[in-house]
Scaffold this motif. Structure first.
Motif, PDB file in Angstrom:
ATOM      1  N   LYS A 231      23.382  20.548 -28.480  1.00  8.44           N
ATOM      2  CA  LYS A 231      24.460  19.961 -29.246  1.00  8.44           C
ATOM      3  C   LYS A 231      25.542  21.179 -30.039  1.00  8.44           C
ATOM      4  CE  LYS A 231      24.742  16.242 -31.281  1.00  8.44           C
ATOM      5  NZ  LYS A 231      25.758  15.413 -30.505  1.00  8.44           N
ATOM      6  N   LEU A 232      24.600  22.237 -30.826  1.00 10.86           N
ATOM      7  CA  LEU A 232      25.241  23.324 -31.023  1.00 10.86           C
ATOM      8  C   LEU A 232      25.710  24.173 -30.178  1.00 10.86           C
ATOM      9  CD1 LEU A 232      23.900  25.480 -33.984  1.00 10.86           C
ATOM     10  CD2 LEU A 232      24.380  26.666 -31.902  1.00 10.86           C
ATOM     11  N   LEU A 233      25.256  24.329 -28.980  1.00 12.13           N
ATOM     12  CA  LEU A 233      26.158  25.206 -27.961  1.00 12.13           C
ATOM     13  C   LEU A 233      27.114  24.615 -27.448  1.00 12.13           C
ATOM     14  CD1 LEU A 233      22.554  25.982 -26.114  1.00 12.13           C
ATOM     15  CD2 LEU A 233      23.956  27.771 -27.405  1.00 12.13           C
ATOM     16  N   ASP A 234      27.224  23.203 -27.359  1.00 15.10           N
ATOM     17  CA  ASP A 234      28.242  22.570 -26.938  1.00 15.10           C
ATOM     18  C   ASP A 234      29.433  22.710 -27.957  1.00 15.10           C
ATOM     19  OD1 ASP A 234      27.241  21.547 -24.653  1.00 15.10           O
ATOM     20  OD2 ASP A 234      26.706  19.665 -25.714  1.00 15.10           O
ATOM     21  N   GLN A 235      29.008  22.754 -29.479  1.00 14.21           N
ATOM     22  CA  GLN A 235      30.108  22.954 -30.374  1.00 14.21           C
ATOM     23  C   GLN A 235      30.421  24.319 -30.583  1.00 14.21           C
ATOM     24  OE1 GLN A 235      31.407  20.611 -32.358  1.00 14.21           O
ATOM     25  NE2 GLN A 235      30.191  18.973 -31.310  1.00 14.21           N
ATOM     26  N   VAL A 236      29.764  25.458 -30.405  1.00 16.62           N
ATOM     27  CA  VAL A 236      29.986  26.760 -30.554  1.00 16.62           C
ATOM     28  C   VAL A 236      30.687  27.426 -29.228  1.00 16.62           C
ATOM     29  CG1 VAL A 236      29.148  28.988 -31.032  1.00 16.62           C
ATOM     30  CG2 VAL A 236      28.324  27.232 -32.201  1.00 16.62           C
TER      31      VAL A 236
ATOM     32  N   GLU B  87      16.978  33.557 -12.987  1.00 16.80           N
ATOM     33  CA  GLU B  87      17.801  33.315 -12.081  1.00 16.80           C
ATOM     34  C   GLU B  87      16.924  32.319 -11.237  1.00 16.80           C
ATOM     35  OE1 GLU B  87      16.909  36.621  -8.547  1.00 16.80           O
ATOM     36  OE2 GLU B  87      18.842  36.788  -9.883  1.00 16.80           O
ATOM     37  N   VAL B  88      15.833  32.302 -11.494  1.00 13.06           N
ATOM     38  CA  VAL B  88      14.737  31.253 -10.831  1.00 13.06           C
ATOM     39  C   VAL B  88      15.165  29.851 -11.346  1.00 13.06           C
ATOM     40  CG1 VAL B  88      12.529  30.362 -10.596  1.00 13.06           C
ATOM     41  CG2 VAL B  88      13.030  32.728 -10.376  1.00 13.06           C
ATOM     42  N   LEU B  89      15.746  29.615 -12.714  1.00  9.99           N
ATOM     43  CA  LEU B  89      16.039  28.526 -12.952  1.00  9.99           C
ATOM     44  C   LEU B  89      17.371  28.021 -12.741  1.00  9.99           C
ATOM     45  CD1 LEU B  89      14.730  29.131 -16.907  1.00  9.99           C
ATOM     46  CD2 LEU B  89      13.260  28.302 -14.720  1.00  9.99           C
ATOM     47  N   ALA B  90      18.214  28.757 -12.039  1.00 12.27           N
ATOM     48  CA  ALA B  90      19.505  28.411 -12.152  1.00 12.27           C
ATOM     49  C   ALA B  90      19.855  27.130 -10.940  1.00 12.27           C
ATOM     50  CB  ALA B  90      20.350  29.677 -11.570  1.00 12.27           C
ATOM     51  N   ASP B  91      19.311  27.159  -9.827  1.00 12.64           N
ATOM     52  CA  ASP B  91      19.313  26.139  -8.970  1.00 12.64           C
ATOM     53  C   ASP B  91      18.951  24.746  -9.340  1.00 12.64           C
ATOM     54  OD1 ASP B  91      16.756  26.433  -8.330  1.00 12.64           O
ATOM     55  OD2 ASP B  91      17.162  27.153  -6.441  1.00 12.64           O
ATOM     56  N   GLY B  92      17.864  24.636 -10.287  1.00  9.49           N
ATOM     57  CA  GLY B  92      17.275  23.408 -10.860  1.00  9.49           C
ATOM     58  C   GLY B  92      16.257  22.897  -9.961  1.00  9.49           C
ATOM     59  N   LYS B  93      15.737  23.891  -9.168  1.00 13.17           N
ATOM     60  CA  LYS B  93      14.628  23.190  -8.135  1.00 13.17           C
ATOM     61  C   LYS B  93      13.283  23.439  -8.809  1.00 13.17           C
ATOM     62  CE  LYS B  93      17.029  24.140  -3.660  1.00 13.17           C
ATOM     63  NZ  LYS B  93      17.003  24.705  -2.547  1.00 13.17           N
ATOM     64  N   ALA B  94      13.303  24.312  -9.700  1.00 15.69           N
ATOM     65  CA  ALA B  94      12.025  24.514 -10.624  1.00 15.69           C
ATOM     66  C   ALA B  94      11.848  23.488 -11.481  1.00 15.69           C
ATOM     67  CB  ALA B  94      12.082  25.971 -11.057  1.00 15.69           C
ATOM     68  N   LYS B  95      10.650  22.579 -11.687  1.00 15.70           N
ATOM     69  CA  LYS B  95      10.535  21.599 -12.512  1.00 15.70           C
ATOM     70  C   LYS B  95       9.262  22.048 -13.538  1.00 15.70           C
ATOM     71  CE  LYS B  95      13.293  19.136 -10.230  1.00 15.70           C
ATOM     72  NZ  LYS B  95      14.618  18.856 -10.737  1.00 15.70           N
ATOM     73  N   PRO B  96       9.671  22.225 -14.838  1.00 16.06           N
ATOM     74  CA  PRO B  96       8.573  22.470 -15.721  1.00 16.06           C
ATOM     75  C   PRO B  96       7.619  21.285 -15.863  1.00 16.06           C
ATOM     76  CG  PRO B  96      10.873  22.548 -16.609  1.00 16.06           C
ATOM     77  CD  PRO B  96      11.153  21.825 -15.479  1.00 16.06           C
TER      78      PRO B  96
ATOM     79  N   ILE C 196      18.706  28.234 -22.093  1.00 23.22           N
ATOM     80  CA  ILE C 196      18.718  28.717 -20.869  1.00 23.22           C
ATOM     81  C   ILE C 196      19.552  28.132 -19.696  1.00 23.22           C
ATOM     82  CG2 ILE C 196      17.543  29.943 -18.902  1.00 23.22           C
ATOM     83  CD1 ILE C 196      15.340  30.629 -20.946  1.00 23.22           C
ATOM     84  N   LEU C 197      19.136  26.730 -19.627  1.00 24.53           N
ATOM     85  CA  LEU C 197      19.904  25.944 -18.843  1.00 24.53           C
ATOM     86  C   LEU C 197      21.326  25.781 -19.199  1.00 24.53           C
ATOM     87  CD1 LEU C 197      17.296  23.019 -17.838  1.00 24.53           C
ATOM     88  CD2 LEU C 197      17.716  24.864 -16.825  1.00 24.53           C
ATOM     89  N   TRP C 198      21.640  25.373 -20.505  1.00 21.90           N
ATOM     90  CA  TRP C 198      22.962  25.345 -20.998  1.00 21.90           C
ATOM     91  C   TRP C 198      23.913  26.681 -20.693  1.00 21.90           C
ATOM     92  CZ3 TRP C 198      26.783  27.598 -23.548  1.00 21.90           C
ATOM     93  CH2 TRP C 198      27.893  27.020 -23.987  1.00 21.90           C
ATOM     94  N   ALA C 199      23.233  27.842 -20.655  1.00 18.87           N
ATOM     95  CA  ALA C 199      23.931  29.105 -20.464  1.00 18.87           C
ATOM     96  C   ALA C 199      24.342  28.988 -19.085  1.00 18.87           C
ATOM     97  CB  ALA C 199      23.107  30.286 -20.887  1.00 18.87           C
ATOM     98  N   GLN C 200      23.292  28.746 -18.284  1.00 25.68           N
ATOM     99  CA  GLN C 200      23.669  28.759 -16.717  1.00 25.68           C
ATOM    100  C   GLN C 200      24.513  27.903 -16.234  1.00 25.68           C
ATOM    101  OE1 GLN C 200      19.450  28.311 -15.310  1.00 25.68           O
ATOM    102  NE2 GLN C 200      19.410  30.679 -15.148  1.00 25.68           N
ATOM    103  N   GLN C 201      24.467  26.554 -16.889  1.00 20.54           N
ATOM    104  CA  GLN C 201      25.371  25.706 -16.425  1.00 20.54           C
ATOM    105  C   GLN C 201      26.805  25.651 -17.147  1.00 20.54           C
ATOM    106  OE1 GLN C 201      23.147  22.196 -18.545  1.00 20.54           O
ATOM    107  NE2 GLN C 201      21.818  22.004 -16.811  1.00 20.54           N
TER     108      GLN C 201
ATOM    109  N   CYS D 222      22.946  35.028 -20.542  1.00 18.24           N
ATOM    110  CA  CYS D 222      21.792  34.562 -21.367  1.00 18.24           C
ATOM    111  C   CYS D 222      20.658  35.868 -21.357  1.00 18.24           C
ATOM    112  CB  CYS D 222      21.084  33.165 -21.050  1.00 18.24           C
ATOM    113  SG  CYS D 222      19.531  32.801 -22.023  1.00 18.24           S
ATOM    114  N   ARG D 223      20.188  36.280 -22.477  1.00 14.69           N
ATOM    115  CA  ARG D 223      19.249  37.294 -22.359  1.00 14.69           C
ATOM    116  C   ARG D 223      17.892  36.987 -23.253  1.00 14.69           C
ATOM    117  NH1 ARG D 223      22.972  41.925 -24.604  1.00 14.69           N
ATOM    118  NH2 ARG D 223      24.646  41.534 -23.043  1.00 14.69           N
ATOM    119  N   PHE D 224      16.666  37.426 -22.962  1.00 13.49           N
ATOM    120  CA  PHE D 224      15.574  37.584 -23.863  1.00 13.49           C
ATOM    121  C   PHE D 224      15.780  38.674 -24.684  1.00 13.49           C
ATOM    122  CE2 PHE D 224      13.339  34.833 -20.504  1.00 13.49           C
ATOM    123  CZ  PHE D 224      13.103  33.882 -21.445  1.00 13.49           C
ATOM    124  N   ILE D 225      15.160  38.489 -25.961  1.00 16.64           N
ATOM    125  CA  ILE D 225      15.650  39.777 -26.748  1.00 16.64           C
ATOM    126  C   ILE D 225      14.290  40.406 -27.682  1.00 16.64           C
ATOM    127  CG2 ILE D 225      18.050  39.181 -27.454  1.00 16.64           C
ATOM    128  CD1 ILE D 225      16.957  37.713 -30.005  1.00 16.64           C
TER     129      ILE D 225
END
Length: 779
Positions: A48-53, A71-80, A110-115, A120-123
């Protein structure tokens, strides 16, 4: 209950307005959002915050060198649940795991950034530094750990609940919208920081981590991205360390950070491993239940988790044969909301739900629903990664073989059984299908040799040992880590297993150890390693060895030669080695049997192994072996237990007549023979072919007459051996013996049988305990 929900939803609407107005305070600097790992409310509010900012850049706490793997998470095929893993390139392998559930705030960021096509980066510190720190920690004492545990214990006391976990759930996880979650997490992290800061190695590492993360934020701003277009998602503990004008690590400080060489890979993960009950420090006690909370957020139903939890408990109970009525479920739902109201809350927490379930479904007994609770709270969920995902070559080979050998369905956290029939299947059309189980066996034995705990070999009954195997299959994240560790030994499962066997064979100094490696190579279906280990065995077999070691070697070689046809492997090269070792055992055996009682036990096992080999192979000298066993049976200077065992072998082979047995019984069980020697001989005799012995009335007459000649002290001395001799007789065998004794004593056989098999009285047990203080001399 309906009014409570309406009031709850109204409160959330007010908080949403507060949240939207509060965003203005974020302008002028990066937006810091402190979260708790594995928090459904955190994940929902991050989105929700990401949607606002609508940030241009999302920075997430996590090893910075993991960014390239996102990038592995980009296509949505990986399932947590899934996890990123870093591991050291040299042995001993050390690992760093960074797991995600679907409701992990970091994962949703991460998903929001890709969508939304945001960067998106790890820091956080690179994994190479984290693993170097773990090496340093192993060599130091972290005095802060106990203090940290005591802080959480204090939080439990202050929460007013059964634990601070319940307090957190009530105040943060139940549809905590607006800026309430953000402010609550910030306050929690700040106070936790004040209680633990400055104590131990972990806190020193946190100082370095936060300085490194500040550097990453500063570099992002320096690259031209507006600060207000950057959202930073970190653990709530770290948000205070990222505020203000504190400097980041300098170039010189970064260069001084310790580092080790690492590799990275993705791996499936499980809800159990995400659970704090598995030892995961950032986990929660009920990952599957928290998954229901996440589903409730997605559906917009505040009470979804409560209703679903109790329904799933009831479903599990019914599936497993336990009756739970709809009325009981309804009452449990009502009671859980009432319990929440008593604590001043509108939505029941897990504690309320469990208490209600125990009362209404378990009839006040937690034990009745314990398994259902474990299944519903922790769950058996396993993540999935599509083919082509960044993995080690051994991982790729492992999963390829799972598909090829039709074993994918066994990738479950629930243990499953697999029975293999290694014989050729004549009813199928292809050769691959005809020998599928044999190839499965090779694969599973290779995993076993590598120490990969995906499959556990269970020994089957002897008559099926040539062609049947029984395995227990169960996937765990630990097994995945073990697969990754195997990369250091080879690029495929086959090459890694070959390397492991080669190493083991080369470091073995005794012939039994090398022969065991030959046996393992045979089970793994690696003929090259059989040849290699055989050459080592031939080289060291000329050296002297004890009978026990020779017997173990003979047993291993016999297995390979005898069952080689089942696995399509030839053992011809082992025949001369086996003949040589068997001949040496025959020569050494008689003099080795002049030994004490403990040594006699190992020697009887060795004699049994040699006898089985002689029975299995025509190329071993039958006459020579029988001659040796007859010598053991008749000599008076050997351990009597071994002599008795030799008689048992000869009887089984038809090489001992009734007259010869009667003569031995008369010699061994006579008044002039010390009680322990006579009883020891009988113990050895009873080790084989018991039903044939039971049928020989003359034997029991001799034993009865022998015991009748003993005085009290002699009887006590004999009792130790006789109890040991009969210890592993079955109840049926004891009953048959009782019938014999009943005939001898002219008593009712059924009464004797009942007395023989009855539990010992306290008086009898006391008499046996007295034997502990009895002087048995050199026994």
């Amino acid at each position: 209950m309906g009014e409570n929900l309406q009031r709850h939803q109204s409160d959330q609407a007010d908080r949403t307005e507060e949240f939207q107005g509060d965003l203005a305070d974020c302008k002028g600097g990066p937006v810091l959002f402190g979260i708790r790992h594995l928090s459904p409310a955190g994940a929902w509010n991050v989105r929700k915050l990401l949607d606002q900012v609508k940030p241009q850049l999302v920075l997430v706490e996590g090893p910075s060198d993991f960014t390239e793997e996102l990038e592995v998470l980009a296509d949505g095929k990986a399932k947590p649940p899934i996890a990123l893993m870093a591991y050291t390139s040299e042995s001993p392998v050390r690992t760093l795991l960074y797991p995600f559930a679907e409701y992990s705030p970091e994962y949703q960021a991460i998903l929001w950034a890709q969508q939304h096509q945001a960067e998106c980066r790890f820091i956080d510190l690179p994994s190479s530094v984290f693993l170097a720190f773990s090496d340093a920690k192993e060599n130091s004492e972290d005095v802060g750990e106990e203090e940290r545990i005591s802080v959480y214990r204090r939080l439990d006391e202050l929460s007013g609940e059964d634990s601070h976990e319940t307090f957190w759930e009530r105040t943060m996880e139940h549809f905590s919208e607006g800026d309430g979650y953000r402010k609550g997490a910030k306050a929690f992290g700040k106070q936790l920081r004040e209680l633990t800061e400055g104590r131990g190695c972990e806190d020193a590492k946190n100082v370095v981590r936060e300085a490194y993360m500040r550097r990453q934020i500063q570099e992002a701003i320096s690259s031209g991205i507006l600060p207000e277009k950057i959202v930073v998602v970190t653990g709530a503990y770290h948000t205070e360390g990222l505020r203000g004008g504190l400097p980041g690590l300098s170039d010189a400080e970064c260069k001084r950070l310790p580092m080790v060489e690492t590799q990275k890979t993705w791996m499936p993960y499980s809800y159990y491993r995400l659970s704090s009950r598995s030892g995961y420090g950032a986990g929660n006690k009920a990952p599957a239940y928290y998954g229901l909370l996440w589903q409730g957020y997605q559906k917009g139903e505040a009470d979804y988790a409560a209703r679903s939890y109790l329904s799933k408990l009831a479903f599990w109970q019914r599936q497993n044969g336990n009756v739970v009525s709809s009325a009981e479920v309804i009452e449990a739902v009502r009671l859980s909301f009432s319990l929440a109201s008593l604590h001043g809350y509108q939505i029941p927490a897990l504690r309320d739900l469990r208490d209600a379930a125990v009362t209404c479904m378990g009839h006040g007994n937690f034990g009745e629903i314990a398994q259902a609770v474990a299944d519903t709270e922790i769950g058996t969920e396993i993540g999935f990664l599509p083919q082509g995902v960044s993995r080690t070559s051994v991982q790729n080979d492992f999963y390829r073989l799972l598909e090829e050998l039709h074993l994918r369905r066994y990738c479950s956290v629930t243990a499953d059984e697999l029975d293999l029939d290694l014989r050729e299947k004549l009813s199928v059309k292809s050769e691959k299908a005809a020998f599928l189980d044999r190839e499965r066996s090779f694969f599973l034995h290779r995993l076993r040799v590598l120490g990969i705990s995906f499959a556990s070999w269970q020994k089957v009954q002897q008559e099926k040992a040539t062609w049947a195997e029984h395995w227990i299959m169960r996937w765990t994240p630990e097994a995945e880590i073990e697969i990754v560790e195997a990369q250091l030994k080879g690029d495929t499962i086959l090459l890694a297993a070959s390397f492991q066997l080669k190493e083991e064979a080369e470091k073995e100094e005794g012939i039994a150890g090398v022969a065991k490696m030959i046996e393992e190579s045979f089970l793994c279906g690696i003929p090259q390693m059989i040849s290699y280990a055989t050459s080592i065995l031939q080289r060291i077999a000329v050296e002297a060895a004890a009978v026990g070691e020779i017997a173990k070697t003979v047993q291993s070689l016999s297995l390979v030669i005898q069952y080689g046809s089942i696995r399509k492997l030839s053992g011809e090269a082992l025949v001369p080695v086996l003949q040589q070792l068997f001949l040496r055992a025959c020569l050494l055996l008689p003099e080795s049997c002049v030994c004490d009682d403990p040594a006699s036990r190992e020697l009887t096992e060795s004699i049994g192994m040699l006898n089985e080999a002689a029975l299995s192979h025509e190329f071993l000298s039958e006459e020579e072996w029988i001659a040796v066993v007859k010598e053991l049976a008749k000599r008076d200077d050997l351990n009597t237990r071994i002599s008795g065992y030799a008689v048992a072998i000869l009887l089984e082979r038809g090489q001992f007549t009734n007259a010869e047995l009667a003569l031995q019984v008369e010699r061994r069980l006579s008044k002039g023979v010390p009680a322990d020697l006579g009883a020891g001989w009988f113990e050895g005799l009873s080790q084989k072919n018991r039903y044939a012995l039971i049928a020989r009335m003359s034997l029991w007459e001799s034993l009865d007459q022998y015991l009748a000649t003993l005085d009290d002290e002699e009887f006590k001395r004999a009792l130790l051996f006789l109890r040991r001799a009969f210890a592993d007789f079955t109840a049926r065998e004891k009953s048959d013996i009782a019938e014999n004794l009943g005939e001898l004593w002219q008593l009712n056989p059924s009464q004797v049988s009942e007395a023989v098999n009855a539990p010992l009285t306290q008086e009898a047990l006391g008499m046996l305990e007295e034997l502990d203080d009895f002087d048995f001399g050199d026994i």
